[in-house]
Design an enzyme around this catalytic site. Structure first.
Site, short mmCIF file in Angstrom:
data_model
loop_
_atom_site.label_atom_id
_atom_site.label_comp_id
_atom_site.label_asym_id
_atom_site.label_seq_id
_atom_site.Cartn_x
_atom_site.Cartn_y
_atom_site.Cartn_z
N SER A 151 0.78 -1.25 -0.13
CA SER A 151 0.04 -0.06 -0.01
C SER A 151 0.91 1.19 -0.06
O SER A 151 2.04 1.15 0.54
CB SER A 151 -0.87 -0.14 1.38
OG SER A 151 -1.40 1.49 1.50
N TYR A 164 -2.69 -1.28 10.57
CA TYR A 164 -2.51 -1.20 8.85
C TYR A 164 -1.40 -0.65 8.43
O TYR A 164 -0.69 -1.56 7.63
CB TYR A 164 -3.88 -0.76 8.40
CG TYR A 164 -4.09 -0.57 6.89
CD1 TYR A 164 -4.40 -1.89 6.15
CD2 TYR A 164 -3.46 0.33 5.90
CE1 TYR A 164 -4.66 -2.06 4.90
CE2 TYR A 164 -3.40 0.11 4.62
CZ TYR A 164 -4.14 -1.30 4.00
OH TYR A 164 -4.36 -1.33 2.70
C1 BGC Z 1 -6.17 1.44 1.86
C2 BGC Z 1 -7.15 2.43 1.69
C3 BGC Z 1 -6.97 3.77 1.59
C4 BGC Z 1 -5.40 3.91 0.62
C5 BGC Z 1 -5.04 5.26 0.38
C6 BGC Z 1 -5.09 1.59 0.90
O1 BGC Z 1 -4.05 0.76 1.39
O2 BGC Z 1 -6.62 0.09 1.89
O3 BGC Z 1 -8.32 2.06 2.37
O4 BGC Z 1 -7.98 4.54 0.83
O5 BGC Z 1 -4.52 2.95 1.25
O6 BGC Z 1 -5.01 5.87 1.85
#
Ligand code: BGC
Length: 265
Positions: A151, A164
């Protein structure tokens, strides 16, 4: 030039929805046999399989909670049984359980780390063992490919999401360390770092007023679609990317360019 995964076997965790689903469909269209892993939504996984078969491809839905060692072993055994080997693992399954730190329970912390990070470890370990055992199956130049779904929050801090962000930061180092470990065996390991992509995981943030506010963080001026990520995942799995290992590629419309600094700082 056409990208082909002809006759290769691909396993996509969390293949029943969002980015994983788009990757399953793209891989099948490129000729791969696809294992569509799901955890709880069998109906959605079955629908992906149905769609692939309708288009003339081959696919199978397999249940597995990627944070369970036994489940992961079963997932890989079923892949072997169904398709006789494995060429590509897309360790994609992931989740969010958002809370400010004082309100975040240990369960919320652990659940996200277990699925997002430990899940990738368990699946990558199982894949490396298979790739070693198989040697080169004559279908691709490498002896196996692993893609780790990361991400932008591999590098961009994210208040209210420490579990996360920690899991994705961890994936960055996990991926690069593993890439270093297995490169000599001609196993390629790379990461994909999507930004804001319209999927069920961030429905609230991408729609309506929240969606407009989100656009301020995306220099390219649009929210991403799952196919933006699937196209990259297709290239990175293919022989066109044969010299690529240990890299995280951002597909984020410029979100990781820190747009707040455009006219400030
Ligand atoms: C997340 C999303 C988020 C994006 C940008 C991703 O890794 O799962 O929920 O909108 O990152 O912030």
């Amino acid at each position: 030039m056409q990208i082909s995964l002809n006759d290769q076997v691909a396993l996509v965790t969390g293949g029943d929805s969002g980015i994983g689903r788009a990757i399953c469909i793209a891989y099948a269209a490129a000729g791969a046999k696809v294992v569509v892993n799901y955890n709880s939504s069998q109906d959605k996984a079955d629908e992906v399989v149905r769609q692939i078969k309708e288009a003339g491809g081959q696919a199978l839905a397999v249940q597995c909670n990627v944070s369970s060692e036994d489940d992961v072993e079963r997932l890989f055994a079923q892949t072997d049984q169904a398709f006789g080997g494995l060429d590509i693992l897309v360790a994609n399954a992931g989740m969010q359980k958002d809370a400010r730190i004082a309100d975040m329970s240990l369960d919320e912390w652990k659940a996200v780390l277990d699925v997002n990070l430990t899940g990738q470890f368990l699946c990558a370990r199982a894949a490396v063992k298979r790739f070693r055992r198989q040697g080169n199956r004559g279908r691709m130049r490498a002896n196996g490919v692993i893609l780790c779904m990361s991400s932008v929050h591999e590098t961009i801090p994210w208040a209210g999401h420490v579990n996360y962000a920690a899991s994705k930061g961890g994936i960055g180092m996990f991926m690069r360390s593993l890439a270093q470990e297995v490169a000599q065996e001609r196993i390629r390991v790379n990461g994909i770092a999507p930004g804001a992509i319209r999927t069920p995981i961030n429905e609230d943030a991408t729609e309506g007023e929240a969606g407009k506010k989100l656009l301020e963080l995306i220099p390219y001026g649009r929210i991403g679609e799952v196919d933006d990520v699937a196209s990259l995942a297709l290239f990175m799995a293919s022989d066109l990317a044969d010299y690529m290992t240990g890299a995280t590629v951002y597909v984020d419309g410029g979100m990781a360019l820190y747009p707040g600094f455009e006219d400030n700082g």
